[in-house]
Scaffold this active site. Structure first.
Site, short mmCIF file in Angstrom:
data_model
loop_
_atom_site.label_atom_id
_atom_site.label_comp_id
_atom_site.label_asym_id
_atom_site.label_seq_id
_atom_site.Cartn_x
_atom_site.Cartn_y
_atom_site.Cartn_z
N HIS A 121 -27.78 -17.70 -27.24
CA HIS A 121 -27.87 -19.11 -26.86
C HIS A 121 -28.43 -19.26 -25.46
CE1 HIS A 121 -23.90 -17.70 -25.50
NE2 HIS A 121 -24.00 -18.60 -24.54
N ASN B 8 -27.03 -15.78 -20.94
CA ASN B 8 -26.14 -14.68 -20.57
C ASN B 8 -26.16 -13.64 -21.67
OD1 ASN B 8 -25.32 -16.10 -18.25
ND2 ASN B 8 -23.75 -17.20 -19.39
N ILE C 184 -19.07 -28.01 -24.65
CA ILE C 184 -17.78 -28.70 -24.47
C ILE C 184 -17.13 -28.37 -23.12
CG2 ILE C 184 -16.93 -29.27 -26.80
CD1 ILE C 184 -15.36 -26.55 -26.61
#
Ligand code: AMP
Ligand code: ZN
Length: 138
Positions: A101, A88, A33
């Protein structure tokens, strides 16, 4: 962060909506998003693991085997010249959501993203010292 407070766990269970593009028994892929380019996609593990090294090899293998196919689809759909796959790990590395992720970020020539790569050279002998330390930890 426990999986109860985890925003990606909530997306996986459908408590929070997301623009999904792919799912199977191990992963879910949806659009970020807060994209840094159109088509910026997140591929998340269905199970809650905080970091890459928390994820058992078996799951990691399954996640990795889907990453390429999703990256190809994202890059083709966006007609991009290339893409980055980014994971990350830890606050210091920019991880804001503590649920494993992978970012797939479509790239185009001259887009200016990640332009500054602060590379430097090792002092004499340091590269071997560092390699030895890492080997000891494997
Ligand atoms: P990271 O800094 O690697 O932890 O990245 C977390 C990413 O999750 C950021 O790029 C956010 O824009 C994205 N994000 C956070 N909440 C949502 C959400 N509800 N739906 C989709 N993407 C999200
Ligand atoms: Zn989670």
């Amino acid at each position: 962060m426990s999986s109860d407070d985890c925003i990606f766990c909530k997306i996986v269970t459908g408590q929070i909506p997301a623009t999904k593009i792919y799912e199977d028994e191990v992963i879910l892929a949806f659009l970020d998003i807060g994209p840094v380019s159109d088509g910026h996609t997140l591929v998340v593990s269905r199970k809650h693991f905080e970091r890459l090294h928390d994820c058992p090899e078996q799951f990691l293998g399954q996640i990795s085997s889907s990453l390429g196919k999703i990256a190809k689809a994202v890059a083709s759909a966006m007609d991009s010249d290339g893409y980055n796959v980014l994971c990350n790990n830890g606050k210091a590395a920019g991880q804001l959501v503590d649920h494993l992720h992978f970012h797939i970020i479509p790239r185009n020539t001259g887009d200016g993203l990640f332009d500054r790569w602060p590379a430097y050279k090792y002092e004499q002998g340091k590269i071997d010292e560092i390699a030895a330390k890492i080997r000891e930890n494997l």
